[in-house]
Design a protein around this motif. Structure first.
Motif, PDB file in Angstrom:
ATOM      1  N   HIS A   1      -2.649  -5.341  -0.213  1.00 19.90           N
ATOM      2  CA  HIS A   1      -1.897  -5.506  -1.453  1.00 19.90           C
ATOM      3  C   HIS A   1      -0.552  -6.192  -1.198  1.00 19.90           C
ATOM      4  N   ALA A   2       0.118  -5.764  -0.121  1.00 24.25           N
ATOM      5  CA  ALA A   2       1.443  -6.318   0.164  1.00 24.25           C
ATOM      6  C   ALA A   2       1.364  -7.799   0.507  1.00 24.25           C
ATOM      7  N   THR A   3       0.294  -8.210   1.176  1.00 30.72           N
ATOM      8  CA  THR A   3       0.192  -9.616   1.537  1.00 30.72           C
ATOM      9  C   THR A   3      -0.386 -10.446   0.398  1.00 30.72           C
ATOM     10  N   GLY A   4      -0.730  -9.770  -0.693  1.00 25.55           N
ATOM     11  CA  GLY A   4      -1.259 -10.519  -1.826  1.00 25.55           C
ATOM     12  C   GLY A   4      -2.743 -10.812  -1.683  1.00 25.55           C
ATOM     13  N   LEU A   5      -3.335 -10.336  -0.561  1.00 23.62           N
ATOM     14  CA  LEU A   5      -4.754 -10.657  -0.328  1.00 23.62           C
ATOM     15  C   LEU A   5      -5.677  -9.951  -1.306  1.00 23.62           C
ATOM     16  N   LEU A   6      -5.223  -8.744  -1.752  1.00 25.37           N
ATOM     17  CA  LEU A   6      -6.059  -7.980  -2.670  1.00 25.37           C
ATOM     18  C   LEU A   6      -6.299  -8.782  -3.945  1.00 25.37           C
ATOM     19  N   ARG A   7      -5.212  -9.422  -4.411  1.00 25.02           N
ATOM     20  CA  ARG A   7      -5.328 -10.214  -5.624  1.00 25.02           C
ATOM     21  C   ARG A   7      -6.242 -11.406  -5.375  1.00 25.02           C
ATOM     22  N   TRP A   8      -6.149 -11.913  -4.148  1.00 23.99           N
ATOM     23  CA  TRP A   8      -6.959 -13.046  -3.762  1.00 23.99           C
ATOM     24  C   TRP A   8      -8.439 -12.692  -3.828  1.00 23.99           C
ATOM     25  N   PHE A   9      -8.757 -11.408  -3.473  1.00 23.65           N
ATOM     26  CA  PHE A   9     -10.137 -10.940  -3.573  1.00 23.65           C
ATOM     27  C   PHE A   9     -10.522 -10.624  -5.015  1.00 23.65           C
ATOM     28  N   GLY A  10      -9.540 -10.751  -5.903  1.00 28.78           N
ATOM     29  CA  GLY A  10      -9.844 -10.512  -7.309  1.00 28.78           C
ATOM     30  C   GLY A  10      -9.744  -9.068  -7.736  1.00 28.78           C
ATOM     31  N   VAL A  11      -9.041  -8.217  -6.929  1.00 31.47           N
ATOM     32  CA  VAL A  11      -8.893  -6.813  -7.293  1.00 31.47           C
ATOM     33  C   VAL A  11      -7.492  -6.581  -7.850  1.00 31.47           C
ATOM     34  N   GLY A  12      -7.382  -5.733  -8.859  1.00 26.46           N
ATOM     35  CA  GLY A  12      -6.071  -5.320  -9.364  1.00 26.46           C
ATOM     36  C   GLY A  12      -5.438  -6.378 -10.257  1.00 26.46           C
ATOM     37  N   ALA A  13      -4.522  -5.906 -11.109  1.00 29.69           N
ATOM     38  CA  ALA A  13      -3.834  -6.811 -12.022  1.00 29.69           C
ATOM     39  C   ALA A  13      -2.646  -7.459 -11.321  1.00 29.69           C
ATOM     40  N   SER A  14      -1.974  -8.329 -12.027  1.00 27.93           N
ATOM     41  CA  SER A  14      -0.776  -9.050 -11.621  1.00 27.93           C
ATOM     42  C   SER A  14      -0.423  -8.918 -10.167  1.00 27.93           C
TER      43      SER A  14
ATOM     44  N   ALA B   1      -7.158   7.953   5.027  1.00 23.99           N
ATOM     45  CA  ALA B   1      -6.030   7.323   5.711  1.00 23.99           C
ATOM     46  C   ALA B   1      -6.312   5.868   6.088  1.00 23.99           C
ATOM     47  N   PRO B   2      -7.435   5.570   6.754  1.00 21.09           N
ATOM     48  CA  PRO B   2      -7.653   4.160   7.121  1.00 21.09           C
ATOM     49  C   PRO B   2      -7.775   3.240   5.903  1.00 21.09           C
ATOM     50  N   VAL B   3      -8.523   3.687   4.905  1.00 16.84           N
ATOM     51  CA  VAL B   3      -8.716   2.825   3.734  1.00 16.84           C
ATOM     52  C   VAL B   3      -7.387   2.618   3.010  1.00 16.84           C
ATOM     53  N   ALA B   4      -6.592   3.689   2.894  1.00 17.72           N
ATOM     54  CA  ALA B   4      -5.307   3.557   2.199  1.00 17.72           C
ATOM     55  C   ALA B   4      -4.377   2.603   2.941  1.00 17.72           C
ATOM     56  N   VAL B   5      -4.303   2.725   4.258  1.00 19.93           N
ATOM     57  CA  VAL B   5      -3.431   1.821   5.019  1.00 19.93           C
ATOM     58  C   VAL B   5      -3.889   0.373   4.825  1.00 19.93           C
ATOM     59  N   LEU B   6      -5.188   0.149   4.935  1.00 17.76           N
ATOM     60  CA  LEU B   6      -5.712  -1.210   4.767  1.00 17.76           C
ATOM     61  C   LEU B   6      -5.413  -1.762   3.375  1.00 17.76           C
ATOM     62  N   LEU B   7      -5.616  -0.922   2.357  1.00 18.87           N
ATOM     63  CA  LEU B   7      -5.356  -1.380   0.989  1.00 18.87           C
ATOM     64  C   LEU B   7      -3.893  -1.759   0.799  1.00 18.87           C
TER      65      LEU B   7
END
Ligand code: TRP
Length: 460
Positions: free
Chosen positions: A447-460, A437-443
């Protein structure tokens, strides 16, 4: 250590508790919000992601809220402080309770306006205004309602009076009785509506839209909306279920209770979706039409079915009741907190907080007319209030609650409250509460703020 006792008595039975929690869970969130949010986010993939959120995040957090509530046996603010200190942590956990109080006030401010729409539609249905109606006439009716802020204010005021009148007197008794006949009636009516949709709507297209997952349609924002919808619909993340858990007798199974509530709530949302989308497609309407979706589709069904006059009236009566039993849960944490910490009377607290919510409601009212084009961050005021509370405050509250139950509370304490032994079920819950639950909420946040992409994770 001696157990604390509740200051307000206990639920008379496990069924009473299930009814109260499902009364708060089943409301506008299932019938009004789920279909339009699913529609606006492309359907299938959103629904699948929503179901995952419910099972992997919602269920463990609901169990966490109930067990913390029963252990603390006070209002959510005091409960988080007391249990936090008891577990050797800081009293600052009370802040989670305060955030919940704020979230409840914000949600109720727009919830009441929408419940007002439902109230006004009781009148339309009772006066047979949907009879033989086509899409234009139904749109006209809805547009007319939204256009005049005074009309919206009238119904919003009426609904807030209904809510305050119950909360001022104390919640339990009236609520128990209302929910007992209300939930089953609403379910029966939804099933009947589903039957109509199967025979007279474009059922194939509806099912296709709702259940066929095309993940290219699911954006980061859409995932956040699905997460927020799971929290909103289950009433979790703001301490409301914690407040109800405070009155739960020892020895009642938290696990079974939570599973029943989650199934009832999710079933109701899917039922609403399955009844509405076939009508949307049969009438060539837009599934992404937004918050007016059920008010623009269901009248078409009521207006053209045998017995639709009675049926439609009954439907909006029950929808209003369902909203009413939820609105009570939304304001209860704030009222309980005011009573216990400010030392004010229950009626006084309910009226003062109710007035605050009522005034805040005008932001939503005006978002549909005078301030329709006033946008902040690309959203109307109503959309901002909804986004802030449902998609940010509730998941954030849930994140803290699950961290608290999984990491701050000792294994012994949670095992004792859940009382399912230390075997597979308990291990599974603890794993979901501590990690999934905590990891999923954080992810999802990242992802929604676009930070995940900024960290270089995930496509498009
Ligand atoms: N679950 C309610 C619904 O679906 C709305 C809601 C969100 C709620 N949080 C709550 C109700 C807390 C009571 C308490 O309509």
């Amino acid at each position: 250590m001696p157990k604390r006792t509740s200051l307000h008595g206990l639920w008379s039975s496990r069924l009473a508790f299930i009814l109260a929690v499902s009364g708060s869970a089943v409301g506008l969130g299932n019938i009004w919000k789920f279909p339009y949010v699913a529609g606006a986010n492309g359907g299938g993939a959103f629904v699948l992601f929503y179901l995952l959120c419910v099972a992997l995040i919602g269920l463990p957090i609901m169990m966490a809220e109930i067990l913390i509530g029963r252990r603390g046996r006070r209002n959510p603010v005091a409960t988080m402080r007391i249990v936090g200190e008891e577990e050797g942590s800081r009293p600052t956990w009370a802040l989670v309770g305060i955030m919940g109080v704020v979230a409840g006030i914000i949600i109720l401010s727009f919830y009441s306006v929408i419940a007002g729409w439902s109230l006004s539609y009781i009148g339309h249905a009772a006066m047979n205004r949907f009879s033989g109606a086509g899409a234009d006439q139904v749109n006209g009716l809805f547009g007319g309602l939204l256009a005049d802020w005074r009309v919206l204010a009238f119904w919003h005021t009426l609904f807030m009076c209904l809510t305050i009148s119950v909360v001022a007197r104390g919640v339990e008794r009236g609520l128990e009785r209302a929910v007992r006949f209300l939930m089953p009636s609403l379910a029966v009516l939804m099933i009947a509506l589903l039957g109509y949709a199967i025979f007279h709507g474009d059922f194939g297209a509806g099912v296709h839209f709702l259940l066929e997952a095309d993940f290219s349609k699911l954006t980061g924002e859409g995932m956040l909306a699905a997460l927020g919808q799971a929290f909103f619909s289950l009433s979790i993340g703001m301490g409301a279920i914690m407040a109800y858990g405070a009155y739960l007798p020892e020895g009642t199974s938290i696990t079974n209770t939570s599973i029943s509530v989650v199934i009832a709530d999710t079933g109701m949302a899917l039922l609403a979706g399955l009844a509405i989308f076939p009508l949307v497609f049969a009438h060539g309407l837009d599934p992404a039409a937004g918050p007016g979706l059920i008010f623009q589709t269901l009248p078409l069904a009521f207006g053209n079915m045998a017995g639709g006059h009675l049926f439609g009236t009954l439907f909006f009566v029950l929808l209003t009741f369902a909203a009413w039993t939820s609105s009570i849960g939304l304001i209860e944490p704030a009222v309980a907190w005011a009573v216990e910490t400010r030392g004010r009377g229950r009626a006084f607290s309910a009226i003062v907080i109710g007035l605050l919510v009522w005034a805040l409601g005008f932001l939503t009212i005006l978002s549909f007319n005078e301030l329709e084009n006033f946008k902040l961050l690309g959203r109307t005021l109503f959309e901002n209030l909804d986004h802030l509370s449902s998609n940010i405050l509730l998941p954030l509250g849930g994140l803290f609650i699950t961290i608290f139950a999984g990491w701050v509370m000792a294994k012994n304490s949670t095992a004792e409250e859940l009382d399912i032994g230390s075997g597979g079920m308990y291990v599974l819950w603890r794993f979901l509460a501590r990690w999934v639950a905590p990891v999923a909420v954080l992810l999802v946040f990242l992802h929604a703020t676009g930070l995940l992409r900024w960290f270089g994770v995930g496509a498009s």
